[in-house]
Write a protein that holds these residues in place. Sequence first.
Motif, PDB file in Angstrom:
ATOM      1  N   GLY A  75       0.827  -1.192   0.000  1.00 36.15           N
ATOM      2  CA  GLY A  75       0.000   0.000   0.000  1.00 36.15           C
ATOM      3  C   GLY A  75       0.863   1.245   0.000  1.00 36.15           C
ATOM      4  O   GLY A  75       2.084   1.169   0.225  1.00 36.15           O
ATOM      5  N   PHE A  76       0.229   2.400  -0.235  1.00 32.94           N
ATOM      6  CA  PHE A  76       0.971   3.649  -0.398  1.00 32.94           C
ATOM      7  C   PHE A  76       0.193   4.822   0.192  1.00 32.94           C
ATOM      8  O   PHE A  76      -1.042   4.834   0.201  1.00 32.94           O
ATOM      9  CB  PHE A  76       1.223   3.955  -1.882  1.00 32.94           C
ATOM     10  CG  PHE A  76       1.848   2.824  -2.636  1.00 32.94           C
ATOM     11  CD1 PHE A  76       3.223   2.702  -2.720  1.00 32.94           C
ATOM     12  CD2 PHE A  76       1.052   1.861  -3.249  1.00 32.94           C
ATOM     13  CE1 PHE A  76       3.808   1.650  -3.406  1.00 32.94           C
ATOM     14  CE2 PHE A  76       1.624   0.801  -3.932  1.00 32.94           C
ATOM     15  CZ  PHE A  76       2.997   0.690  -4.011  1.00 32.94           C
ATOM     16  N   VAL A  77       0.946   5.827   0.651  1.00 30.32           N
ATOM     17  CA  VAL A  77       0.373   7.120   1.024  1.00 30.32           C
ATOM     18  C   VAL A  77       1.260   8.171   0.368  1.00 30.32           C
ATOM     19  O   VAL A  77       2.460   8.236   0.658  1.00 30.32           O
ATOM     20  CB  VAL A  77       0.341   7.337   2.547  1.00 30.32           C
ATOM     21  CG1 VAL A  77      -0.375   8.647   2.863  1.00 30.32           C
ATOM     22  CG2 VAL A  77      -0.325   6.173   3.265  1.00 30.32           C
ATOM     23  N   PHE A  78       0.691   8.957  -0.529  1.00 34.92           N
ATOM     24  CA  PHE A  78       1.457   9.991  -1.225  1.00 34.92           C
ATOM     25  C   PHE A  78       1.145  11.344  -0.602  1.00 34.92           C
ATOM     26  O   PHE A  78       0.008  11.825  -0.662  1.00 34.92           O
ATOM     27  CB  PHE A  78       1.114  10.016  -2.714  1.00 34.92           C
ATOM     28  CG  PHE A  78       1.687   8.868  -3.488  1.00 34.92           C
ATOM     29  CD1 PHE A  78       2.942   8.963  -4.079  1.00 34.92           C
ATOM     30  CD2 PHE A  78       0.976   7.680  -3.614  1.00 34.92           C
ATOM     31  CE1 PHE A  78       3.477   7.903  -4.790  1.00 34.92           C
ATOM     32  CE2 PHE A  78       1.504   6.610  -4.330  1.00 34.92           C
ATOM     33  CZ  PHE A  78       2.756   6.716  -4.916  1.00 34.92           C
ATOM     34  N   GLY A  79       2.156  11.961   0.021  1.00 34.94           N
ATOM     35  CA  GLY A  79       1.975  13.242   0.684  1.00 34.94           C
ATOM     36  C   GLY A  79       2.611  14.381  -0.087  1.00 34.94           C
ATOM     37  O   GLY A  79       3.658  14.212  -0.711  1.00 34.94           O
TER      38      GLY A  79
END
Length: 207
Positions: A79-83
């Motif tokens: 999974g990923f979180v792009f900030g």
Amino acid sequence: MAVKVLPVNGSSRKEGCTGAGLREVARALQKEGIETEGFFIGNKPLPDCTACHRCRELGRCVFDDIVNEFVEKAKVADGFVFGSPVYFAHPSGRLLAFMDRAFYSGGGAFAFKPVAAVLSARRAGTTASFDVRNKYFTICSMPVVSSTYWNHVYGAQPEEVAEDKEGCVTMTNIGKNMAWLLKCLELGKMNGLPHPDNEKVPTNFIR
């Protein structure tokens, strides 16, 4: 099997407001037993995608830099979180160049993996920036993780982000929701449920 999420910091300041928001998400994921590995894209200029299509031959972007490093990590991530900070009601140009190349050259590394966009802003422009990033996710069959409000935090300095109580709770709930979804997907795999076999047909509009 260990489950890992990559929080991607698209700010030029590693420990800035965007990093503060991402750390709240990471804390919530870790409390749910999900491993995280932060990825800082750096503050050096990045070449934009030139649409040379060489990645189709090489299996990686022709510009051999941090983008290729990230795609290799993405292949084994879950999974990923792009900030990103908000610049002129838009995400960081550096992050968009990074994402253009990563998603174009290595789109298969992202398919069917949960993802969330996180924004930091002094005041405004977050919802427009949120929309820009979500378009990358939806064309790659990525389940987009929601929260209990729009995925942003406010503050001109990292310590001000900590004062944005609603924003910090929103970040925490992103982590909780992503952990829940990741666990559901793992249960599906364990019970022999494969992801969809999607087709893709390009259409060119001409006069």
